[in-house]
Scaffold this motif. Sequence first.
Motif, mmCIF file in Angstrom:
data_model
loop_
_atom_site.group_PDB
_atom_site.id
_atom_site.type_symbol
_atom_site.label_atom_id
_atom_site.label_comp_id
_atom_site.label_asym_id
_atom_site.label_seq_id
_atom_site.Cartn_x
_atom_site.Cartn_y
_atom_site.Cartn_z
ATOM 1 N N LEU B 71 0.832 -1.207 0.000
ATOM 2 C CA LEU B 71 0.000 0.000 0.000
ATOM 3 C C LEU B 71 0.868 1.260 0.000
ATOM 4 O O LEU B 71 0.552 2.238 -0.679
ATOM 5 C CB LEU B 71 -0.947 -0.004 1.204
ATOM 6 N N VAL B 72 1.987 1.216 0.746
ATOM 7 C CA VAL B 72 2.893 2.364 0.720
ATOM 8 C C VAL B 72 3.438 2.564 -0.693
ATOM 9 O O VAL B 72 3.483 3.682 -1.226
ATOM 10 C CB VAL B 72 4.047 2.166 1.728
ATOM 11 N N MET B 73 3.808 1.458 -1.337
ATOM 12 C CA MET B 73 4.337 1.556 -2.696
ATOM 13 C C MET B 73 3.248 1.986 -3.676
ATOM 14 O O MET B 73 3.528 2.638 -4.679
ATOM 15 C CB MET B 73 4.934 0.211 -3.126
ATOM 16 N N LEU B 74 1.991 1.616 -3.388
ATOM 17 C CA LEU B 74 0.884 2.062 -4.238
ATOM 18 C C LEU B 74 0.799 3.578 -4.215
ATOM 19 O O LEU B 74 0.644 4.224 -5.256
ATOM 20 C CB LEU B 74 -0.444 1.462 -3.771
ATOM 21 N N VAL B 75 0.952 4.149 -3.032
ATOM 22 C CA VAL B 75 0.890 5.608 -2.929
ATOM 23 C C VAL B 75 2.050 6.229 -3.706
ATOM 24 O O VAL B 75 1.879 7.184 -4.462
ATOM 25 C CB VAL B 75 0.907 6.041 -1.451
ATOM 26 N N ALA B 81 2.101 8.516 -11.145
ATOM 27 C CA ALA B 81 1.079 8.547 -12.188
ATOM 28 C C ALA B 81 0.414 9.915 -12.255
ATOM 29 O O ALA B 81 0.244 10.490 -13.332
ATOM 30 C CB ALA B 81 0.036 7.465 -11.919
ATOM 31 N N LEU B 82 0.073 10.457 -11.078
ATOM 32 C CA LEU B 82 -0.574 11.779 -11.042
ATOM 33 C C LEU B 82 0.326 12.831 -11.658
ATOM 34 O O LEU B 82 -0.132 13.695 -12.419
ATOM 35 C CB LEU B 82 -0.870 12.159 -9.591
ATOM 36 N N MET B 83 1.627 12.766 -11.307
ATOM 37 C CA MET B 83 2.558 13.760 -11.851
ATOM 38 C C MET B 83 2.608 13.690 -13.371
ATOM 39 O O MET B 83 2.629 14.715 -14.059
ATOM 40 C CB MET B 83 3.960 13.533 -11.280
ATOM 41 N N MET B 84 2.596 12.449 -13.894
ATOM 42 C CA MET B 84 2.649 12.307 -15.355
ATOM 43 C C MET B 84 1.391 12.855 -16.011
ATOM 44 O O MET B 84 1.456 13.571 -17.007
ATOM 45 C CB MET B 84 2.822 10.832 -15.727
ATOM 46 N N ARG B 85 0.232 12.510 -15.441
ATOM 47 C CA ARG B 85 -1.018 12.975 -16.037
ATOM 48 C C ARG B 85 -1.094 14.510 -15.985
ATOM 49 O O ARG B 85 -1.506 15.164 -16.925
ATOM 50 C CB ARG B 85 -2.218 12.374 -15.312
ATOM 51 N N PHE B 118 6.546 -4.569 -9.610
ATOM 52 C CA PHE B 118 7.411 -5.390 -8.772
ATOM 53 C C PHE B 118 7.270 -5.083 -7.278
ATOM 54 O O PHE B 118 7.531 -5.941 -6.457
ATOM 55 C CB PHE B 118 8.877 -5.221 -9.179
ATOM 56 N N PHE B 119 6.900 -3.852 -6.935
ATOM 57 C CA PHE B 119 6.889 -3.501 -5.514
ATOM 58 C C PHE B 119 5.506 -3.133 -5.000
ATOM 59 O O PHE B 119 5.341 -2.833 -3.834
ATOM 60 C CB PHE B 119 7.905 -2.400 -5.236
ATOM 61 N N MET B 120 4.499 -3.115 -5.891
ATOM 62 C CA MET B 120 3.133 -2.929 -5.422
ATOM 63 C C MET B 120 2.327 -4.210 -5.661
ATOM 64 O O MET B 120 1.918 -4.870 -4.712
ATOM 65 C CB MET B 120 2.473 -1.727 -6.108
ATOM 66 N N ALA B 121 2.156 -4.584 -6.935
ATOM 67 C CA ALA B 121 1.306 -5.741 -7.237
ATOM 68 C C ALA B 121 1.858 -7.022 -6.624
ATOM 69 O O ALA B 121 1.126 -7.784 -5.989
ATOM 70 C CB ALA B 121 1.156 -5.884 -8.751
ATOM 71 N N THR B 122 3.170 -7.262 -6.798
ATOM 72 C CA THR B 122 3.724 -8.524 -6.295
ATOM 73 C C THR B 122 3.633 -8.619 -4.774
ATOM 74 O O THR B 122 3.167 -9.636 -4.253
ATOM 75 C CB THR B 122 5.158 -8.704 -6.810
ATOM 76 N N PRO B 123 4.050 -7.614 -4.010
ATOM 77 C CA PRO B 123 3.886 -7.733 -2.554
ATOM 78 C C PRO B 123 2.421 -7.841 -2.111
ATOM 79 O O PRO B 123 2.124 -8.589 -1.177
ATOM 80 C CB PRO B 123 4.507 -6.442 -2.013
ATOM 81 N N LEU B 124 1.530 -7.130 -2.794
ATOM 82 C CA LEU B 124 0.112 -7.237 -2.417
ATOM 83 C C LEU B 124 -0.364 -8.678 -2.618
ATOM 84 O O LEU B 124 -1.038 -9.269 -1.772
ATOM 85 C CB LEU B 124 -0.720 -6.269 -3.262
ATOM 86 N N LEU B 125 0.056 -9.238 -3.759
ATOM 87 C CA LEU B 125 -0.283 -10.622 -4.062
ATOM 88 C C LEU B 125 0.282 -11.554 -3.000
ATOM 89 O O LEU B 125 -0.415 -12.436 -2.476
ATOM 90 C CB LEU B 125 0.303 -10.954 -5.433
ATOM 91 N N ALA B 512 -7.593 9.243 -7.514
ATOM 92 C CA ALA B 512 -6.924 9.688 -6.289
ATOM 93 C C ALA B 512 -7.920 9.796 -5.139
ATOM 94 O O ALA B 512 -7.632 9.426 -3.997
ATOM 95 C CB ALA B 512 -6.247 11.039 -6.525
ATOM 96 N N LEU B 513 -9.136 10.261 -5.477
ATOM 97 C CA LEU B 513 -10.196 10.337 -4.473
ATOM 98 C C LEU B 513 -10.518 8.940 -3.948
ATOM 99 O O LEU B 513 -10.708 8.734 -2.740
ATOM 100 C CB LEU B 513 -11.432 10.962 -5.137
ATOM 101 N N GLY B 514 -10.578 7.979 -4.868
ATOM 102 C CA GLY B 514 -10.831 6.592 -4.471
ATOM 103 C C GLY B 514 -9.777 6.095 -3.512
ATOM 104 O O GLY B 514 -10.088 5.441 -2.502
ATOM 105 N N ILE B 515 -8.508 6.402 -3.806
ATOM 106 C CA ILE B 515 -7.425 5.968 -2.912
ATOM 107 C C ILE B 515 -7.578 6.655 -1.555
ATOM 108 O O ILE B 515 -7.383 6.042 -0.507
ATOM 109 C CB ILE B 515 -6.059 6.278 -3.554
ATOM 110 N N LEU B 516 -7.963 7.923 -1.603
ATOM 111 C CA LEU B 516 -8.164 8.667 -0.352
ATOM 112 C C LEU B 516 -9.216 7.989 0.519
ATOM 113 O O LEU B 516 -9.038 7.836 1.732
ATOM 114 C CB LEU B 516 -8.579 10.105 -0.676
ATOM 115 N N PHE B 517 -10.316 7.555 -0.108
ATOM 116 C CA PHE B 517 -11.362 6.873 0.662
ATOM 117 C C PHE B 517 -10.835 5.581 1.284
ATOM 118 O O PHE B 517 -11.161 5.250 2.427
ATOM 119 C CB PHE B 517 -12.582 6.580 -0.223
ATOM 120 N N THR B 518 -9.999 4.861 0.521
ATOM 121 C CA THR B 518 -9.419 3.635 1.074
ATOM 122 C C THR B 518 -8.535 3.966 2.274
ATOM 123 O O THR B 518 -8.577 3.282 3.308
ATOM 124 C CB THR B 518 -8.597 2.908 -0.009
ATOM 125 N N VAL B 519 -7.746 5.038 2.137
ATOM 126 C CA VAL B 519 -6.880 5.443 3.249
ATOM 127 C C VAL B 519 -7.737 5.787 4.464
ATOM 128 O O VAL B 519 -7.432 5.395 5.599
ATOM 129 C CB VAL B 519 -5.987 6.635 2.840
#
Lengths: 200, 673
Positions: B71-75, B81-85, B118-125, B512-519
């Motif tokens: 989850l930390v790596m997801l953030v 991603a936000l910066m790129m968009r 490698f550091f978000m999906a795999t550890p979550l899995l 990002a709002l969705g992630i905020l709600f999860t947090v």
Amino acid sequence: MNTSVRIETINEDHHDNGSTQVFGFWIYILQDLFLFATLFANFAVFSSTYDGGAAGKDFINLPFVMVETFLLLFSSISCGFAMVNLQTNNLQGTRLSLQITFILGLAFVGMEVYEFMHLIHQGVIPSVSTYWSAFFVLVATHGVHVIAGLIWMMCMFVHLSRYKLSRDNRIRMACLSLFWHFLDIVWIGVFTVVYLLGAL
Amino acid sequence: MFGRFTDPTAEAFSALQHEPIVLYTVLTIMVLGILVFTVITLCGWWGTLWRNWITTVDHKRIGIMYVVLALVMLVRGFADALMMRLHQAMALGNESAGYLPPDHYDQIFTAHGVIMIFFMATPLLFGLFNYILPLQIGARDVAFPFLNNLGFWITFAGAVLINISLGVGNFGRVGWLAYPPLSELSGSPDTGVDYYLWSLQLSGIATTISAINFVATIIKMRVSGMTMMKLPVFCWTALVANVLILMIYPVLTVALALLIGDRYLGMHFFTNDGGGNPMVWINYVWIFGHPEVYVLVLPAFGILSEVVPTFSSKCLFGYTSMIWAILVILVLSFLVWAHHFFTMGGGISVNTFFSVATMVIAVPTGVKIFNWLFTMYKGRIRLEPPMLWCMGMIFTFVGGGLTGVMLSIAPADWQFHNSLFLVAHFHHTIIGGVVFAYLAGLVYWFPKAFGIKLNRALGIASFWCWFIGFYFSFFPLYILGLMGATRRLQHYIEPSWQPYFIIAMIGALIIALGILFTVLQLLLVVWYGIKHKGRLPVRENDPWGDTRTLEWSISSPPPPYNFAILPSVTTLDAYWHMKTEGTQCKPTRFSRIHMPSNTSAGFWVGILALILGFALVWHIWWLVAFSFIGVISVIILHSFIGDHCGYYLSAMEVQKTEDAFTAAYLKAGGKEI
């Protein structure tokens, strides 16, 4: 109690069941085999990419490599004897056979290091061409595995003198001998693909 | 002495000096770190942390640590991603348009891809595997508890190493698969690609260790009576995913090692000179990379196969066809790698083969989709958050699969190749397929791990934000791709593209709002934990109702030993069978239970591996030698002085724990058994 739930006697050795450990080690060996398979494929792809430099067959000394091969093959036999001795609960025999395995393995590594030094001395280094890059990586990866096996054996001697033929030591020996035979089989591949085919 | 730190071309601290964004991010991370450190010290939590978490060999605790890391790596990855968009929405014009210079922008898209896979999906899995697998197969732990701990700490080392590149040195500017010759010394002379290589090697070692562990666990530790065709589908997908890992990670390891040889020893595998061939790298990484997609998505299918029956109050439709579909995907996933580079010039026969194989893989996937739909058909569907995620996944993933079939047509792919159409496609499958399903799993199994459900309203809000935000951010990219926009653009000169990039940015903000709600959901749980001073009360076992597998037969959170008495299984959906037959046992006669001892060896290996990776990146050879010998010594020492005997929980303690659970069970309205 209904048929679908029966109270089982609790298996106290739940965590260190020997067969699970050996099974896990088999899985490790299989994935290591994929690693070597990739390296073999890599060598095959680049097997004649000399980039106008030194060709493999000019530097392959088959009789020398033959001696290396026999050292490793005989070390596999002595490793097998170590396991036979383990089965008959002969600690001294196990130790002696493993010592012979160690010496043969050490001699193999010594010869390989000599071969590499000899090549480098003649200016045949990994950066000469892709062929030599692939050659050094494949042969050295096997060599590093053998060195790891030798370090493992050194630890095994201490384990054997401290814990004799305990259950843990039997599992360790089973894994070690698996590892050693595996390296032997991989070497047969290296000998065939790199040296025999390369000398043609 | 200090390796490349003294080499001005490596630019050790130039990002900190010249990029305010980097400087402020690093400062924020440092302040947060100091804050966390102070809080832990002031509250005197170090001892607890060390005993209960850092040195633990309990699969449940390690699973939670994996999820936290993920989850930390997801953030982190999502911030990229936000910066790129944000940047692309502004980047009409020339190189100075937008707010990110090309060098920084290139590092961000590289880091985003690497971190997310490698550091978000795999550890979550692995977190989900760790927590759920042993419980579903009725085991007390994984096969090798120490290796589990070791694997986590090496993953942690890899994750820290990749994040160090944020402040010290650079990260690669080469895309997530680092195609040579750009990733060779000639194209990337500084430390960026080296950070990439060594953090991935660490992650690869850890992933391999864990995969061996999971395969051994599933094959050898199943409770008596659970034959392979009575194994829950999630376990099946875990088995196949881990077998895939064992077959593909060696290929990645070799490919990375060869590139390391090129960069460190002057070899010539993928260089333009000396006989090297960059296309060989591209083949290796996709022989790894394509099955890796299935490593991630198969367990996602497994999660759906657990959640959909629960919230439809029916058994899974077509269990056997589900298993065979998984196995067919295992085989087919190795036959499609070249569809990632139809433009290589492999010729008609090569492209036709890979094109057809790619289309064929849609068949077993379609089987699964129909199985879930038929499971829902005439079921009593409850729209709880996990079910929403699953329905969102089915809907979205079918769309992603269809654009995949479009891409698999080789002649058409010459148009789509490396365009934003492709970027939209793989985000469509990975967000729509993998992320939605993992979040479904997280929400579904959360009450098992902590005793309470995540807040329902926030969960539903989070789902709709992700769902709508996804369509807003990636459908403009499909259109842009068809309009000719290529991926990884730092700026563009076509004014008609800009509105689409702006819509995509709005979509990212909705996510990002969705992630905020999860947090927020998680913060509520943290508050619940603080209220109970870290000792979570034992709650009922089956909070969702209509669950079917063994993990729901024990208390939430489960006791350290999982099962006081190992169940014996006679049917598929063992727990469902117990409930309908009324054969849940209320055991009173317990025996003592053997437990493995904690060990700090894994933690020390992780720390030393981190130092080793850092020293290798910066060419500090004495530190390389020191830390490498350190890693080997810790492992050898562990074999000599480590506690391999474990300890026993007495029958009385087990009785006490189980009594607490029985009380909670009765209080929640459970029937006296």
